[in-house]
Scaffold this motif. Structure first.
Motif, PDB file in Angstrom:
ATOM      1  N   THR A  23      -4.011   6.478  16.476  1.00  0.00           N
ATOM      2  CA  THR A  23      -2.930   6.261  15.501  1.00  0.00           C
ATOM      3  C   THR A  23      -3.345   6.583  14.074  1.00  0.00           C
ATOM      4  N   ARG A  24      -4.640   6.753  13.866  1.00  0.00           N
ATOM      5  CA  ARG A  24      -5.207   7.025  12.541  1.00  0.00           C
ATOM      6  C   ARG A  24      -4.880   5.929  11.535  1.00  0.00           C
ATOM      7  N   SER A  25      -4.753   4.701  12.030  1.00  0.00           N
ATOM      8  CA  SER A  25      -4.559   3.566  11.122  1.00  0.00           C
ATOM      9  C   SER A  25      -5.100   2.300  11.770  1.00  0.00           C
ATOM     10  N   ASP A  26      -5.565   1.411  10.930  1.00  0.00           N
ATOM     11  CA  ASP A  26      -6.074   0.123  11.397  1.00  0.00           C
ATOM     12  C   ASP A  26      -4.967  -0.901  11.208  1.00  0.00           C
ATOM     13  N   THR A  27      -4.444  -1.405  12.292  1.00  0.00           N
ATOM     14  CA  THR A  27      -3.289  -2.292  12.226  1.00  0.00           C
ATOM     15  C   THR A  27      -3.656  -3.766  12.284  1.00  0.00           C
ATOM     16  N   ILE A  28      -4.927  -4.103  12.153  1.00  0.00           N
ATOM     17  CA  ILE A  28      -5.337  -5.498  12.295  1.00  0.00           C
ATOM     18  C   ILE A  28      -4.702  -6.380  11.223  1.00  0.00           C
ATOM     19  N   ASP A  29      -4.530  -5.869  10.006  1.00  0.00           N
ATOM     20  CA  ASP A  29      -3.892  -6.670   8.957  1.00  0.00           C
ATOM     21  C   ASP A  29      -2.426  -6.924   9.282  1.00  0.00           C
ATOM     22  N   ASN A  30      -1.740  -5.929   9.838  1.00  0.00           N
ATOM     23  CA  ASN A  30      -0.345  -6.125  10.251  1.00  0.00           C
ATOM     24  C   ASN A  30      -0.247  -7.172  11.352  1.00  0.00           C
ATOM     25  N   ILE A  31      -1.173  -7.130  12.274  1.00  0.00           N
ATOM     26  CA  ILE A  31      -1.183  -8.105  13.370  1.00  0.00           C
ATOM     27  C   ILE A  31      -1.415  -9.502  12.831  1.00  0.00           C
ATOM     28  N   ARG A  32      -2.346  -9.645  11.909  1.00  0.00           N
ATOM     29  CA  ARG A  32      -2.610 -10.962  11.311  1.00  0.00           C
ATOM     30  C   ARG A  32      -1.380 -11.483  10.566  1.00  0.00           C
ATOM     31  N   ASN A  33      -0.698 -10.608   9.826  1.00  0.00           N
ATOM     32  CA  ASN A  33       0.502 -11.032   9.101  1.00  0.00           C
ATOM     33  C   ASN A  33       1.603 -11.456  10.061  1.00  0.00           C
ATOM     34  N   GLU A  34       1.802 -10.710  11.135  1.00  0.00           N
ATOM     35  CA  GLU A  34       2.813 -11.073  12.132  1.00  0.00           C
ATOM     36  C   GLU A  34       2.487 -12.416  12.764  1.00  0.00           C
ATOM     37  N   LYS A  35       1.215 -12.644  13.024  1.00  0.00           N
ATOM     38  CA  LYS A  35       0.802 -13.919  13.613  1.00  0.00           C
ATOM     39  C   LYS A  35       1.130 -15.065  12.677  1.00  0.00           C
ATOM     40  N   LEU A  36       0.851 -14.887  11.393  1.00  0.00           N
ATOM     41  CA  LEU A  36       1.148 -15.927  10.419  1.00  0.00           C
ATOM     42  C   LEU A  36       2.642 -16.186  10.330  1.00  0.00           C
ATOM     43  N   LEU A  37       3.449 -15.125  10.331  1.00  0.00           N
ATOM     44  CA  LEU A  37       4.903 -15.290  10.280  1.00  0.00           C
ATOM     45  C   LEU A  37       5.411 -16.003  11.520  1.00  0.00           C
ATOM     46  N   ASN A  38       4.912 -15.621  12.683  1.00  0.00           N
ATOM     47  CA  ASN A  38       5.358 -16.239  13.927  1.00  0.00           C
ATOM     48  C   ASN A  38       4.935 -17.699  14.012  1.00  0.00           C
ATOM     49  N   ALA A  39       3.757 -18.021  13.506  1.00  0.00           N
ATOM     50  CA  ALA A  39       3.299 -19.407  13.537  1.00  0.00           C
ATOM     51  C   ALA A  39       4.221 -20.289  12.716  1.00  0.00           C
ATOM     52  N   THR A  40       4.670 -19.798  11.578  1.00  0.00           N
ATOM     53  CA  THR A  40       5.602 -20.553  10.738  1.00  0.00           C
ATOM     54  C   THR A  40       6.935 -20.730  11.441  1.00  0.00           C
ATOM     55  N   GLN A  41       7.433 -19.683  12.086  1.00  0.00           N
ATOM     56  CA  GLN A  41       8.701 -19.772  12.795  1.00  0.00           C
ATOM     57  C   GLN A  41       8.617 -20.739  13.963  1.00  0.00           C
ATOM     58  N   VAL A  42       7.532 -20.724  14.693  1.00  0.00           N
ATOM     59  CA  VAL A  42       7.354 -21.640  15.817  1.00  0.00           C
ATOM     60  C   VAL A  42       7.292 -23.071  15.314  1.00  0.00           C
ATOM     61  N   ARG A  43       6.569 -23.301  14.246  1.00  0.00           N
ATOM     62  CA  ARG A  43       6.447 -24.640  13.679  1.00  0.00           C
ATOM     63  C   ARG A  43       7.819 -25.152  13.233  1.00  0.00           C
ATOM     64  N   ASP A  44       8.607 -24.296  12.563  1.00  0.00           N
ATOM     65  CA  ASP A  44       9.945 -24.696  12.128  1.00  0.00           C
ATOM     66  C   ASP A  44      10.842 -24.996  13.323  1.00  0.00           C
ATOM     67  N   PHE A  45      10.770 -24.177  14.345  1.00  0.00           N
ATOM     68  CA  PHE A  45      11.589 -24.377  15.549  1.00  0.00           C
ATOM     69  C   PHE A  45      11.265 -25.715  16.204  1.00  0.00           C
TER      70      PHE A  45
END
Length: 58
Positions: A23-45
Motif C-alpha cells: 500500500t506504500r503507507s503505514d496505517t498503524i496511526d489510523n488503526i490506533r485512532n479508530e481504536k480510540l474512537l471505537n472505545a469511546t463509542q462502546v463506553r458511551d453505549f
C-alpha cells in the motif's frame, strides 16, 4: 509454546511489512485512532444502555 509465540510474532511482523510495501503507507496511526474512537463509542453505549445498573466502566 514460546516457539509458537515467537513464530506468530515473526509472521505478524512480516505480514504487516508486506502490507506497508503493497500500500506504500503505514496505517498503524489510523488503526490506533479508530481504536480510540471505537472505545469511546462502546463506553458511551454501555453507559446509556445500563444506566442505573451496576456495570464496570472501562
Amino acid at each position: 509454546m514460546s516457539r509458537q509465540i515467537g513464530d506468530d510474532d515473526t509472521r505478524a511482523i512480516a505480514f504487516f511489512q508486506r502490507i506497508i510495501a503493497f500500500t506504500r503507507s503505514d496505517t498503524i496511526d489510523n488503526i490506533r485512532n479508530e481504536k480510540l474512537l471505537n472505545a469511546t463509542q462502546v463506553r458511551d453505549f454501555i453507559n446509556k444502555q445500563y444506566s442505573g445498573r451496576i456495570v464496570p466502566v472501562f
